[in-house]
Design an enzyme around this catalytic site. Structure first.
Site, mmCIF file in Angstrom:
data_model
loop_
_atom_site.group_PDB
_atom_site.id
_atom_site.type_symbol
_atom_site.label_atom_id
_atom_site.label_comp_id
_atom_site.label_asym_id
_atom_site.label_seq_id
_atom_site.Cartn_x
_atom_site.Cartn_y
_atom_site.Cartn_z
ATOM 1 N N CYS A 228 -23.663 16.610 30.408
ATOM 2 C CA CYS A 228 -23.364 17.758 29.553
ATOM 3 C C CYS A 228 -23.646 19.063 30.282
ATOM 4 C CB CYS A 228 -24.208 17.677 28.278
ATOM 5 S SG CYS A 228 -24.197 19.170 27.277
ATOM 6 N N TYR B 126 -11.477 22.615 26.466
ATOM 7 C CA TYR B 126 -12.583 21.686 26.215
ATOM 8 C C TYR B 126 -12.117 20.497 25.383
ATOM 9 C CZ TYR B 126 -16.998 19.869 24.454
ATOM 10 O OH TYR B 126 -18.049 19.046 24.114
ATOM 11 N N GLU C 239 -17.249 17.674 33.549
ATOM 12 C CA GLU C 239 -17.944 18.894 33.165
ATOM 13 C C GLU C 239 -18.800 19.318 34.360
ATOM 14 O OE1 GLU C 239 -20.001 19.011 29.477
ATOM 15 O OE2 GLU C 239 -18.382 18.037 28.358
ATOM 16 N N ASP D 273 -24.256 10.637 26.075
ATOM 17 C CA ASP D 273 -22.947 11.232 26.319
ATOM 18 C C ASP D 273 -22.112 10.259 27.149
ATOM 19 O OD1 ASP D 273 -23.546 13.631 24.994
ATOM 20 O OD2 ASP D 273 -24.535 14.425 26.772
ATOM 21 N N TYR E 79 -18.613 13.052 31.950
ATOM 22 C CA TYR E 79 -20.060 13.118 32.164
ATOM 23 C C TYR E 79 -20.488 12.413 33.452
ATOM 24 C CZ TYR E 79 -19.819 14.426 27.239
ATOM 25 O OH TYR E 79 -19.499 15.053 26.060
ATOM 26 N N CYS F 260 -29.082 19.279 24.312
ATOM 27 C CA CYS F 260 -29.116 18.995 25.744
ATOM 28 C C CYS F 260 -29.442 17.523 25.915
ATOM 29 C CB CYS F 260 -30.159 19.845 26.468
ATOM 30 S SG CYS F 260 -30.302 19.438 28.227
ATOM 31 N N CYS G 231 -37.074 13.425 44.233
ATOM 32 C CA CYS G 231 -36.137 13.489 45.348
ATOM 33 C C CYS G 231 -36.801 14.293 46.460
ATOM 34 C CB CYS G 231 -34.834 14.136 44.910
ATOM 35 S SG CYS G 231 -33.623 14.316 46.248
#
Length: 220
Positions: free
Chosen positions: A55, A86, A98, A133, A138, A201, A210
């Site tokens: 998202c 969209y 996205e 999502d 995505y 969110c 990472c």
């Protein structure tokens, strides 16, 4: 950013994609947080990066908070339909992801540091989804503008995949491709979580660090 309607789990072929339109869709002229021109001109020496990590509302916020980032914008990349809306992207029939465009000062923040944010902000092993999502829009993606960005992205992916494997997670599904055409999303999507602080969110990372961007490089 989620829907009960079932979406395709694979990208459409170019001949099956929605036709789109010849004209650009309207968007904001300036960044809601910084006030900078959304489409430029950008500061001299600025560089661009482009990522897809679920998202784009939450993804964009991850990057505009980084010192050294001039501008962020959300939009659609990696598809076949010209100037998509969209609603069209949400059908899964444009092929777009996205995406978040990041314009940054390389003297203040490195591309490696942006890659670190990218990988830690989402789960890059989930394929055509991110958490709740679900859909091709995505998918995880890094879209590079230079050969140096390409090499850095591949190195970061290799390094992070080792770290994920050590924690029992699967292989990374992130696509790494030359930067495609980027279509700016509609005005209301730009810096959405600054305008709507309690908005949705769906991003969630793996909790695995990472090391790229901290002086650690992937093995050759």
């Amino acid at each position: 950013m989620f829907t009960l309607k079932r979406k395709p789990s694979a990208l459409p072929s170019p001949d099956k994609a929605l036709p789109g339109r010849a004209s650009l869709i309207p968007t904001a002229s300036s960044h809601y947080v910084s006030g900078a021109a959304l489409k430029g001109p950008y500061s001299e020496g600025a560089m661009k990066a482009l990522f897809g990590l679920g998202c784009f509302w939450g993804a964009e916020r991850k990057f505009w908070q980084i010192p050294g980032v001039y501008v962020t914008a959300v939009g659609y990349a990696g598809g076949f339909t010209p100037n998509p809306t969209y609603e069209e992207v949400c059908t899964g029939m444009t092929g777009h992801n996205e995406a978040v465009l990041v314009v940054y000062d390389p003297a203040k923040v490195s591309y490696a540091e942006l890659l670190k944010t990218f990988f830690e902000a989402h789960d890059p092993t989930q394929g055509m989804r991110q958490g709740n999502d679900v859909g091709t829009q995505y998918r995880s993606g890094i879209y590079y503008f230079t050969d140096e960005q390409h090499r850095a992205a591949e190195a970061a992916k290799a390094s992070y995949e080792k770290a994920l494997k050590a924690r029992g997670l699967g292989p990374i599904t992130t696509e790494i491709l030359p930067a495609p055409e980027f279509y700016f999303a509609e005005d209301y999507h730009q810096q959405y979580l600054a305008k709507n602080p309690h908005g949705y969110c769906g991003l969630g990372g793996t909790g695995v660090t990472c090391q790229i961007g901290t002086g650690v490089e992937a093995d050759a």
